[in-house]
Enzyme design. Structure first.
Site, PDB file in Angstrom:
ATOM      1  N   ASN A 185       0.871  -1.184   0.000  1.00 49.59           N
ATOM      2  CA  ASN A 185       0.000   0.000   0.000  1.00 49.59           C
ATOM      3  C   ASN A 185       0.907   1.233   0.000  1.00 49.59           C
ATOM      4  OD1 ASN A 185      -1.866   2.009   0.462  1.00 49.59           O
ATOM      5  ND2 ASN A 185      -2.350   1.393   2.566  1.00 49.59           N
ATOM      6  N   TRP A 186       1.081   1.797  -1.186  1.00 49.41           N
ATOM      7  CA  TRP A 186       2.039   2.891  -1.333  1.00 49.41           C
ATOM      8  C   TRP A 186       1.535   4.206  -0.741  1.00 49.41           C
ATOM      9  CZ3 TRP A 186       4.521   2.657  -6.939  1.00 49.41           C
ATOM     10  CH2 TRP A 186       5.192   1.447  -7.073  1.00 49.41           C
ATOM     11  N   LYS A 187       0.236   4.244  -0.417  1.00 47.37           N
ATOM     12  CA  LYS A 187      -0.370   5.481   0.127  1.00 47.37           C
ATOM     13  C   LYS A 187      -0.082   6.662  -0.810  1.00 47.37           C
ATOM     14  CE  LYS A 187      -0.114   3.420   4.635  1.00 47.37           C
ATOM     15  NZ  LYS A 187      -0.176   3.572   6.073  1.00 47.37           N
TER      16      LYS A 187
ATOM     17  N   HIS B  73      -9.667   1.290   4.654  1.00 56.39           N
ATOM     18  CA  HIS B  73      -8.402   1.526   5.352  1.00 56.39           C
ATOM     19  C   HIS B  73      -8.623   2.519   6.488  1.00 56.39           C
ATOM     20  CE1 HIS B  73      -4.316   2.768   6.214  1.00 56.39           C
ATOM     21  NE2 HIS B  73      -3.937   1.629   5.668  1.00 56.39           N
TER      22      HIS B  73
ATOM     23  N   GLU C 210      -5.811  -4.967  10.454  1.00 55.18           N
ATOM     24  CA  GLU C 210      -4.816  -3.937  10.755  1.00 55.18           C
ATOM     25  C   GLU C 210      -5.273  -3.131  11.960  1.00 55.18           C
ATOM     26  OE1 GLU C 210      -2.528  -2.589   7.003  1.00 55.18           O
ATOM     27  OE2 GLU C 210      -4.395  -1.493   7.031  1.00 55.18           O
TER      28      GLU C 210
ATOM     29  N   GLY D 247       1.770   2.389  10.965  1.00 57.24           N
ATOM     30  CA  GLY D 247       2.740   3.492  10.899  1.00 57.24           C
ATOM     31  C   GLY D 247       3.349   3.858  12.246  1.00 57.24           C
TER      32      GLY D 247
ATOM     33  N   SER E 170       2.828  -1.806  10.681  1.00 56.27           N
ATOM     34  CA  SER E 170       4.255  -1.801  11.039  1.00 56.27           C
ATOM     35  C   SER E 170       4.988  -3.086  10.665  1.00 56.27           C
ATOM     36  CB  SER E 170       4.431  -1.484  12.528  1.00 56.27           C
ATOM     37  OG  SER E 170       3.978  -0.177  12.807  1.00 56.27           O
TER      38      SER E 170
ATOM     39  N   GLY F 243       2.658  -1.081   4.396  1.00 51.71           N
ATOM     40  CA  GLY F 243       2.592   0.342   4.062  1.00 51.71           C
ATOM     41  C   GLY F 243       3.983   0.903   3.839  1.00 51.71           C
ATOM     42  N   GLY F 244       4.531   1.574   4.849  1.00 55.78           N
ATOM     43  CA  GLY F 244       5.826   2.248   4.764  1.00 55.78           C
ATOM     44  C   GLY F 244       6.925   1.427   4.102  1.00 55.78           C
TER      45      GLY F 244
HETATM   46  P1  PGA Z   1       2.440   0.509   7.793  1.00 58.51           P
HETATM   47  O1  PGA Z   1       1.015   0.710   7.116  1.00 58.51           O
HETATM   48  O2  PGA Z   1       3.005  -0.765   7.248  1.00 58.51           O
HETATM   49  O3  PGA Z   1       3.220   1.708   7.373  1.00 58.51           O
HETATM   50  O4  PGA Z   1       2.208   0.439   9.268  1.00 58.51           O
HETATM   51  C1  PGA Z   1       0.162  -0.372   6.860  1.00 58.51           C
HETATM   52  C2  PGA Z   1      -1.078   0.111   6.183  1.00 58.51           C
HETATM   53  O5  PGA Z   1      -1.464   1.264   6.406  1.00 58.51           O
HETATM   54  O6  PGA Z   1      -1.709  -0.612   5.420  1.00 58.51           O
END
Ligand code: PGA
Length: 250
Positions: free
Chosen positions: A8-10, A96, A170, A176, A213, A234-235
């Site tokens: 998930n590149w956001k 999300h 999640e 994050g 995370s 995500g990150g």
């Molecule tokens: P994260 O995000 O891996 O940066 O915690 C996960 C997500 O938002 O799907």
């Protein structure tokens, strides 16, 4: 079931060149067949990338609009499921926590979006998770929070439509934050979600991903759990070397 690894590149990266380089590096990974890889770039880069999807990589959107009129419609700024389908996009992330909590997306909105996504033949990745104050109360409280979320998000959706559904567990507080959910708790909750979906919707062994995370040092701990069918990253998914290490962990 192959492990599903979703990036998930956001709202990253900031240029198309960077986005393309990231896909190139991931597509050069020699063992892509060991996992199912789905990348979800922001809309501005998504369709250029998905039209040229390299083998072994599928693409997903981070959102979709809930109306999908046959000839398109007057909905400024929105993207329809048909447009995604016509652009070789296969998955859509829905519910999300950032959309729920920052943009005010309600279960009702998510329900309308899931309905359209299923109807269009795309694969919904439904994100569910509890806030910290619920998590502190323990397993029963989390289970009851999640079943309410799932029940509202899937309201009125026919069981047969749920065959393509993927659930991403999640916990909000783990996203994050650098503090992932304990692996035993994640496994227990994933098992609970599978049982609940089987009982209520008659879908056996629904794929459940863990997200929050995840990085190259902890990915293996989650991937080795029987009840966890993959990761929503995500990150760490916009950092090529981190993401490749996660793929290696699969
Ligand atoms: P994260 O995000 O891996 O940066 O915690 C996960 C997500 O938002 O799907």
């Amino acid at each position: 079931m192959k492990k599903l690894i979703v990036g998930n590149w956001k709202m990253k990266p900031l240029t198309y060149d960077e986005a393309e380089r990231l896909v190139d590096k991931i597509s050069a990974f020699p063992n892509k067949d060991g996992a199912k890889i789905v990348l979800c770039p922001p809309f501005v880069w998504l369709t250029d990338l998905s039209h040229e999807a390299p083998s072994g990589i599928e693409f997903g959107a981070q959102d979709v609009f809930w109306e999908n009129p046959k000839k398109g419609g007057a909905f400024t700024g929105e993207i329809s499921a048909a447009m995604l389908k016509n652009s070789n996009v296969k998955y859509v992330i829905l519910g999300h926590s950032e959309r729920r909590n920052i943009l005010g997306e309600t279960d009702e909105i998510i329900n309308k979006k899931i309905t359209i996504v299923i109807h269009s033949g795309l694969n919904p990745i439904l994100c569910i998770g509890e806030p910290k104050n619920v998590s502190r109360k323990g397993f029963e409280a989390v289970a009851s929070f999640l079943t309410k979320q799932i029940g509202s998000d899937l309201m009125g959706v026919k069981n047969s439509g749920l065959r393509k559904l993927v659930i991403a567990y999640e916990p909000y507080w783990a996203i994050g934050s650098g503090v992932p959910q304990d692996t035993k708790d994640a496994s227990d909750i994933a098992e609970f979600i599978k049982k609940f979906i089987n009982q209520k919707y008659k879908i056996k062994n629904i794929p459940v991903l863990y997200g929050g995370s995840v990085n190259s040092s902890n990915a293996k701990d989650y991937l080795s759990l029987r009840n966890i069918n993959g990761l929503l990253v995500g990150g760490a998914s916009v950092d090529a070397s981190e993401f490749l290490k996660i793929l290696r962990a699969v």
